[in-house]
Write a protein that holds these residues in place. Structure first.
Motif, PDB file in Angstrom:
ATOM      1  N   GLY A   8       0.787  -1.231   0.000  1.00  0.00           N
ATOM      2  CA  GLY A   8       0.000   0.000   0.000  1.00  0.00           C
ATOM      3  C   GLY A   8       0.815   1.274   0.000  1.00  0.00           C
ATOM      4  O   GLY A   8       0.274   2.351   0.236  1.00  0.00           O
ATOM      5  N   LYS A   9       2.103   1.180  -0.307  1.00  0.00           N
ATOM      6  CA  LYS A   9       2.972   2.358  -0.199  1.00  0.00           C
ATOM      7  C   LYS A   9       2.644   3.445  -1.218  1.00  0.00           C
ATOM      8  O   LYS A   9       2.945   4.610  -0.992  1.00  0.00           O
ATOM      9  CB  LYS A   9       4.433   1.944  -0.319  1.00  0.00           C
ATOM     10  CG  LYS A   9       4.802   1.311  -1.658  1.00  0.00           C
ATOM     11  CD  LYS A   9       6.228   0.799  -1.656  1.00  0.00           C
ATOM     12  CE  LYS A   9       6.570   0.081  -2.955  1.00  0.00           C
ATOM     13  NZ  LYS A   9       7.923  -0.510  -2.930  1.00  0.00           N
ATOM     14  N   GLU A  10       2.049   3.082  -2.365  1.00  0.00           N
ATOM     15  CA  GLU A  10       1.755   4.066  -3.410  1.00  0.00           C
ATOM     16  C   GLU A  10       0.275   4.377  -3.523  1.00  0.00           C
ATOM     17  O   GLU A  10      -0.148   5.013  -4.483  1.00  0.00           O
ATOM     18  CB  GLU A  10       2.276   3.568  -4.761  1.00  0.00           C
ATOM     19  CG  GLU A  10       3.788   3.478  -4.844  1.00  0.00           C
ATOM     20  CD  GLU A  10       4.285   3.035  -6.199  1.00  0.00           C
ATOM     21  OE1 GLU A  10       5.214   3.662  -6.711  1.00  0.00           O
ATOM     22  OE2 GLU A  10       3.720   2.071  -6.747  1.00  0.00           O
ATOM     23  N   VAL A  11      -0.510   3.927  -2.562  1.00  0.00           N
ATOM     24  CA  VAL A  11      -1.953   4.116  -2.633  1.00  0.00           C
ATOM     25  C   VAL A  11      -2.451   4.788  -1.365  1.00  0.00           C
ATOM     26  O   VAL A  11      -2.066   4.403  -0.264  1.00  0.00           O
ATOM     27  CB  VAL A  11      -2.677   2.765  -2.816  1.00  0.00           C
ATOM     28  CG1 VAL A  11      -4.170   2.979  -2.964  1.00  0.00           C
ATOM     29  CG2 VAL A  11      -2.127   2.026  -4.028  1.00  0.00           C
ATOM     30  N   ALA A  12      -3.297   5.806  -1.521  1.00  0.00           N
ATOM     31  CA  ALA A  12      -3.906   6.489  -0.373  1.00  0.00           C
ATOM     32  C   ALA A  12      -5.273   5.863  -0.113  1.00  0.00           C
ATOM     33  O   ALA A  12      -6.208   6.045  -0.886  1.00  0.00           O
ATOM     34  CB  ALA A  12      -4.041   7.977  -0.664  1.00  0.00           C
ATOM     35  N   LEU A  13      -5.392   5.098   0.976  1.00  0.00           N
ATOM     36  CA  LEU A  13      -6.639   4.401   1.277  1.00  0.00           C
ATOM     37  C   LEU A  13      -7.661   5.306   1.947  1.00  0.00           C
ATOM     38  O   LEU A  13      -8.862   5.060   1.867  1.00  0.00           O
ATOM     39  CB  LEU A  13      -6.356   3.193   2.181  1.00  0.00           C
ATOM     40  CG  LEU A  13      -5.380   2.139   1.635  1.00  0.00           C
ATOM     41  CD1 LEU A  13      -5.256   0.998   2.639  1.00  0.00           C
ATOM     42  CD2 LEU A  13      -5.840   1.617   0.296  1.00  0.00           C
ATOM     43  N   GLY A  14      -7.195   6.340   2.616  1.00  0.00           N
ATOM     44  CA  GLY A  14      -8.101   7.169   3.416  1.00  0.00           C
ATOM     45  C   GLY A  14      -9.132   7.917   2.603  1.00  0.00           C
ATOM     46  O   GLY A  14     -10.277   8.079   3.024  1.00  0.00           O
ATOM     47  N   THR A  15      -8.779   8.394   1.417  1.00  0.00           N
ATOM     48  CA  THR A  15      -9.692   9.203   0.612  1.00  0.00           C
ATOM     49  C   THR A  15     -10.934   8.416   0.241  1.00  0.00           C
ATOM     50  O   THR A  15     -12.063   8.909   0.361  1.00  0.00           O
ATOM     51  CB  THR A  15      -8.993   9.699  -0.660  1.00  0.00           C
ATOM     52  OG1 THR A  15      -7.816  10.413  -0.285  1.00  0.00           O
ATOM     53  CG2 THR A  15      -9.898  10.611  -1.455  1.00  0.00           C
ATOM     54  N   SER A  16     -10.749   7.193  -0.226  1.00  0.00           N
ATOM     55  CA  SER A  16     -11.912   6.392  -0.607  1.00  0.00           C
ATOM     56  C   SER A  16     -12.733   6.012   0.623  1.00  0.00           C
ATOM     57  O   SER A  16     -13.968   5.998   0.568  1.00  0.00           O
ATOM     58  CB  SER A  16     -11.474   5.132  -1.363  1.00  0.00           C
ATOM     59  OG  SER A  16     -10.478   4.434  -0.656  1.00  0.00           O
ATOM     60  N   LYS A  17     -12.070   5.734   1.747  1.00  0.00           N
ATOM     61  CA  LYS A  17     -12.806   5.398   2.973  1.00  0.00           C
ATOM     62  C   LYS A  17     -13.705   6.544   3.412  1.00  0.00           C
ATOM     63  O   LYS A  17     -14.836   6.340   3.846  1.00  0.00           O
ATOM     64  CB  LYS A  17     -11.823   5.068   4.099  1.00  0.00           C
ATOM     65  CG  LYS A  17     -11.506   3.597   4.259  1.00  0.00           C
ATOM     66  CD  LYS A  17     -10.675   3.398   5.513  1.00  0.00           C
ATOM     67  CE  LYS A  17     -10.220   1.951   5.641  1.00  0.00           C
ATOM     68  NZ  LYS A  17      -9.407   1.754   6.859  1.00  0.00           N
ATOM     69  N   ILE A  18     -13.180   7.749   3.327  1.00  0.00           N
ATOM     70  CA  ILE A  18     -13.911   8.920   3.825  1.00  0.00           C
ATOM     71  C   ILE A  18     -15.011   9.352   2.868  1.00  0.00           C
ATOM     72  O   ILE A  18     -16.108   9.722   3.284  1.00  0.00           O
ATOM     73  CB  ILE A  18     -12.941  10.089   4.075  1.00  0.00           C
ATOM     74  CG1 ILE A  18     -11.987   9.748   5.216  1.00  0.00           C
ATOM     75  CG2 ILE A  18     -13.692  11.380   4.381  1.00  0.00           C
ATOM     76  CD1 ILE A  18     -10.868  10.738   5.385  1.00  0.00           C
ATOM     77  N   ASN A  19     -14.744   9.287   1.560  1.00  0.00           N
ATOM     78  CA  ASN A  19     -15.632   9.948   0.607  1.00  0.00           C
ATOM     79  C   ASN A  19     -16.382   9.038  -0.352  1.00  0.00           C
ATOM     80  O   ASN A  19     -17.443   9.424  -0.839  1.00  0.00           O
ATOM     81  CB  ASN A  19     -14.830  10.954  -0.222  1.00  0.00           C
ATOM     82  CG  ASN A  19     -14.294  12.089   0.612  1.00  0.00           C
ATOM     83  OD1 ASN A  19     -15.027  12.938   1.083  1.00  0.00           O
ATOM     84  ND2 ASN A  19     -12.980  12.097   0.821  1.00  0.00           N
ATOM     85  N   TYR A  20     -15.856   7.851  -0.664  1.00  0.00           N
ATOM     86  CA  TYR A  20     -16.441   7.078  -1.751  1.00  0.00           C
ATOM     87  C   TYR A  20     -16.954   5.695  -1.367  1.00  0.00           C
ATOM     88  O   TYR A  20     -17.698   5.092  -2.127  1.00  0.00           O
ATOM     89  CB  TYR A  20     -15.416   6.932  -2.887  1.00  0.00           C
ATOM     90  CG  TYR A  20     -15.014   8.248  -3.474  1.00  0.00           C
ATOM     91  CD1 TYR A  20     -15.926   9.029  -4.181  1.00  0.00           C
ATOM     92  CD2 TYR A  20     -13.724   8.747  -3.305  1.00  0.00           C
ATOM     93  CE1 TYR A  20     -15.563  10.249  -4.706  1.00  0.00           C
ATOM     94  CE2 TYR A  20     -13.354   9.972  -3.825  1.00  0.00           C
ATOM     95  CZ  TYR A  20     -14.279  10.721  -4.524  1.00  0.00           C
ATOM     96  OH  TYR A  20     -13.924  11.935  -5.030  1.00  0.00           O
TER      97      TYR A  20
END
Length: 866
Positions: free
Chosen positions: A813-825
């Motif tokens: 997961g070093k090149e992927v931001a998981l938080g944005t999808s969790k919060i918004n999508y």
């Protein structure tokens, strides 16, 4: 990224298994707000930095030889194109056609009658937490009318997003869906009384019953505060006038940053090698830049140019006292100021725990009254109550205004929104508010206009507030509603792909890209904004055709993140794009007959409230639900379940192009994890050797035969030396804290001999370890039985396997931001239901912040599906 994307099943790959997107890095800055309303949980906070250089413009396109066709589809449909301005958008790679979820798969929600007990694996990994506080007993009062009052006060009317200004997550108007009332499940409200005149038994708090509401003052106060924060708005009948958001509103305004503190007289910047004494106004701005000279910002030419231009304006009004004219940026030396700031950071870091606690308490006490407001008589938390301090605008990606001076915001710049009967708050700095209004159709508490992009800033309630929660729920309910319309909408735009009208054919092609590739619609932009585009603002240079039916997208999306995707498309889409590009220059608009406004108007006609963002939310959540359901986790360990969840989250983040550059500290953190992994294996080795010391017959048992092959003697020596140093340092810190505590209680502190005695025992233990090196037997502390040692070995073996999975998950997961999808999508109810199905503690996947943000999602049962 290409490797991670390849993990998708065939039906989930964008359009071709030959897709191989590549991302290269560019300089970007994460701290700028980019003209958005300041919010602690806004989407922008989770967005990654820029990852690539912008594609060069005005490149001469090569003529492509296309296969001729006698179809009427190749006939030009309209006259010469009209140019169209660019717009901002997030680049998001492809949602697969298979993201369509049949409505028959969704079943009605049922309420859980009781919670399942946690498994042993959960108990091992679950963090210690306090049980839910007890609800106070309702007191009997013969002549009181309070018994008839409901536990929860009537809910304020449901929120309706009708104004662009009210959104603090997205600044693009095309992403604001029209509001329909959510088909929210009703949950029974918690009861205090079972029958009139009788009391229900009070639940226990932390395992101890409270009698007649009595208990320690601190516990009682905390319980009351927690109960005040719980307002189950999702259980209240939402049938009301949804244009009115509140009836009464009272708050204390915003808190302004403290005034500038001048530097000591000895700290001065230098110009052309000579010290310069600056007035406070000029010194403050110089300090903004000085603090950043070791960052990437100071290496950016645009940042430096904008800063120096704005600083020269300040210097003209407040020149140096030595009458020195500062005209050359290269002759400025801010290093003395930087060194002072670094020394201050080190000084604050070296403060004792007691001093840090005292400073924090003073800060918390000062801010306490700003953290909450009274909304319809309920206490609700305020989100961003702090006004941003002045500084240098950092922007995102290649923003043309980065480095520009952000002015100090004063009361005269701010408009407050409060109830008519509410007292007007007094600002914490000299000045009067710009205006006071009483508009109960909006949800913001304060607003002002920042000087960089002239964008409006708002203060809203916190993410976990009732108004924010209603907005989130309606957003995801709108995405779920799309399930019953998506087949019809897709059939309609597929039919329009062959329309004789250019506008309809372009609109249908744009809808195809928005649906299948999850592109943003885009929005109108000014020339002084970053050159980022969305679907409607794509230019011919951003799209390259490759026979037989491949399209290569290469452009900068929102935050200047490069979107590169080679995707196989339907033959008709390929033909359409070829027609749209004919007789156009590289910087001409691809969709010259489509605007964001016209597209969203059409989407709204297909389904009320439908926008490009609803498509993105639907595709992300539907794909996430399907990926989770595909996993067979029947006998999986807790960490295997977490890895499966994070993998699905990661694939959706790639789908949505939520990329980030590899963190600078990634290699360092991975090395720490590898050291910890070896340390766990070392502990297992010592336990095995201890078991062999008790009885050598255990060496013949298969589960204890294998040694720790990646631990050699040299590493063991180094590890034990490091372990010894850490233990001694830990003992010293503990000794200091114990003496600080004794001093607070006016007790004589311990002597140095106590510490030395502790260190002596430690050194004896490590001497024993040194003697055991290279041997297959070791001593065991505490005279443990073989059974106890074997039990410890088995637990440690499971822990080693779990930790190895964590390392794999972290690295992937070093090149992927998981938080944005969790919060918004991603609909949070997907996660809540999945956790209940697989007995996974929700805190393993949702931080405390997300649990507070989505309380309405926590009550779903195991049968709920997106």
């Amino acid at each position: 990224m290409s490797t991670a994307f390849g993990l998708l099943p065939k039906q989930d790959r964008t359009m071709s298994n030959k897709t191989n997107p590549k991302f290269t890095g560019i300089n970007g800055h994460a701290n700028g707000l980019n003209g958005k309303a300041y919010s602690p949980l806004s989407e922008d906070e989770e967005m990654p930095l820029s990852q690539t250089l912008p594609p060069s413009r005005r490149l001469k396109r090569k003529k492509t030889n296309y296969a001729e066709s006698s179809s009427e589809d190749d006939t030009p449909l309209a006259s010469s194109p009209a140019k169209q301005s660019a717009s901002a958008a997030i680049a998001m790679p492809g949602a697969a056609a298979a993201t369509t979820v049949q409505s028959s798969l969704a079943s009605k929600s049922k309420r859980h009658a009781a919670k399942k007990e946690e498994s042993d694996d959960e108990q091992v990994f679950k963090k210690s937490e306090k049980k839910k506080p007890a609800r106070k007993k309702a007191k009997k009062e013969d002549q009181s009318s309070e018994d008839d009052k409901p536990l929860a006060t009537p809910k304020p009317p449901a929120r309706k997003r009708k104004l662009k200004e009210e959104s603090d997550n997205d600044s693009s108007g095309e992403d604001e869906p029209l509001v329909t009332k959510p088909s929210a499940r009703k949950a029974p409200a918690k009861k205090v009384k079972t029958e009139e005149g009788t009391e229900s038994p009070a639940p226990k708090a932390n395992g101890k019953a409270e009698e007649n509401g009595k208990g320690k003052g601190r516990r009682k106060k905390k319980t009351e505060e927690e109960e005040e924060e719980v307002y189950r708005w999702w259980d209240v009948d939402p049938n009301a006038d949804d244009s009115v958001k509140w009836s009464t509103l009272e708050h204390n305004g915003v808190i302004f940053p403290p005034p500038y503190e001048p530097l000591p007289a000895r700290v001065k910047m230098k110009y052309d090698g000579k010290e310069v004494t600056l007035p406070l106004e000029s010194e403050e701005v110089a300090g903004f830049y000085a603090a950043l000279i070791e960052s990437d910002h100071a290496k950016d030419a645009t940042f430096n140019k904008n800063f120096f231009n704005d600083w020269k304006v300040i210097l003209k009004k407040h020149p140096p006292r030595e009458s020195v004219k500062i005209t050359s940026f290269e002759k400025c030396d801010f290093r003395p100021m930087f060194d002072y700031f670094e020394s201050e950071k080190a000084r604050k870091k070296s403060l004792s725990s007691a001093e840090k606690k005292e400073l924090k308490k003073a800060k918390d006490d000062m801010e306490a009254k700003y953290t909450s407001c009274l909304l319809d008589g309920r206490k609700e938390k305020v989100g961003n109550f702090r006004v941003e301090p002045p500084g240098l605008f950092r922007g995102r990606g290649e923003h043309p205004k980065k480095g520009t001076l952000k002015h100090r915001v004063r009361p005269e710049d701010i408009t407050l929104n409060i109830g008519k009967e509410a007292p007007i708050p007094i600002p914490n700095m000299p000045g009067k508010w710009k205006a006071i209004q009483h508009d109960n159709t909006v949800t913001w508490l304060a607003t002002w206009t920042e000087n960089i992009n002239q964008s409006h800033k708002y203060v809203f309630l916190a993410a976990g507030s009732s108004l924010k929660g209603q907005s989130d729920m309606m957003k995801f309910e709108k995405a779920r509603e799309l399930k019953s319309h998506v087949d019809r909408i897709r059939a309609n735009y597929n039919g329009d792909l062959r329309s004789k009208l250019m506008a309809e054919r372009q609109r249908a092609t744009a809808m195809y890209f928005i649906d299948k590739l999850a592109l943003r619609a885009g929005n109108e932009k000014g020339e002084d904004e970053a050159d980022t585009v969305g679907c409607c603002s794509l230019r011919c240079e951003h799209v390259t055709l490759e026979l037989p039916n491949f399209i290569i997208f290469d452009f900068l999306g929102k935050d200047s993140i490069r979107y590169y995707n080679r995707v196989q498309v339907e033959a008709q889409i390929f033909k359409n794009v070829r027609i749209f590009k004919d007789n156009k220059e590289d910087d001409d608009s691809l969709f010259d007959r489509v605007t964001t406004t016209s597209l969203n108007k059409h989407l709204n006609s297909e389904m009320k409230g439908l926008t490009a963002k609803v498509f993105r939310t639907y595709n992300a959540s539907a794909t996430f639900q399907r990926l989770l359901d595909e996993n067979d986790l029947k006998n999986a360990t807790l960490q295997e379940k977490l890895n499966a969840y994070n993998k699905a989250n990661r694939l959706v983040a790639i789908l949505c192009n939520h990329q980030r550059s590899v963190p600078k500290t990634h290699d360092q953190s991975m090395e720490k994890m590898r050291q910890k992994y070896r340390g766990l294996k070392y502990d297992r080795m010592k336990l095995r050797h201890g078991l062999f010391g008790i009885d050598s017959n255990y060496k013949r048992m298969d589960q204890y035969k294998d040694d720790e092959s990646d631990i050699d003697d040299d590493w063991i020596v180094e590890y034990e030396d490091q372990l010894k140093a850490k233990e001694i340092e830990k003992a010293e810190k503990k000794f200091v804290k114990e003496n600080e505590k004794l001093a607070e209680d006016n007790i004589k502190p311990q002597g140095e001999s106590v510490l030395q005695e502790r260190i002596k025992h430690m050194e004896e233990d490590f001497k024993r370890l040194a003697k055991e090196r290279g041997k297959t037997v070791a001593s065991v502390k505490g005279n443990k039985t073989p059974e106890k040692v074997m039990e410890s070995i088995d637990k440690l073996t499971d822990r080693i396997k779990s930790f190895k999975l964590q390392m794999v998950d972290r690295d992937e997961g070093k090149e992927v931001a998981l938080g944005t999808s969790k919060i918004n999508y991603l609909d949070p109810r997907i996660t809540a239901s999945w956790c209940k199905i697989h007995d996974v503690p929700i805190e393993k996947l949702f931080s405390k912040t997300l649990q507070v943000k989505f309380p309405w999602a926590m009550d779903v049962d195991t049968e709920w599906k997106f």
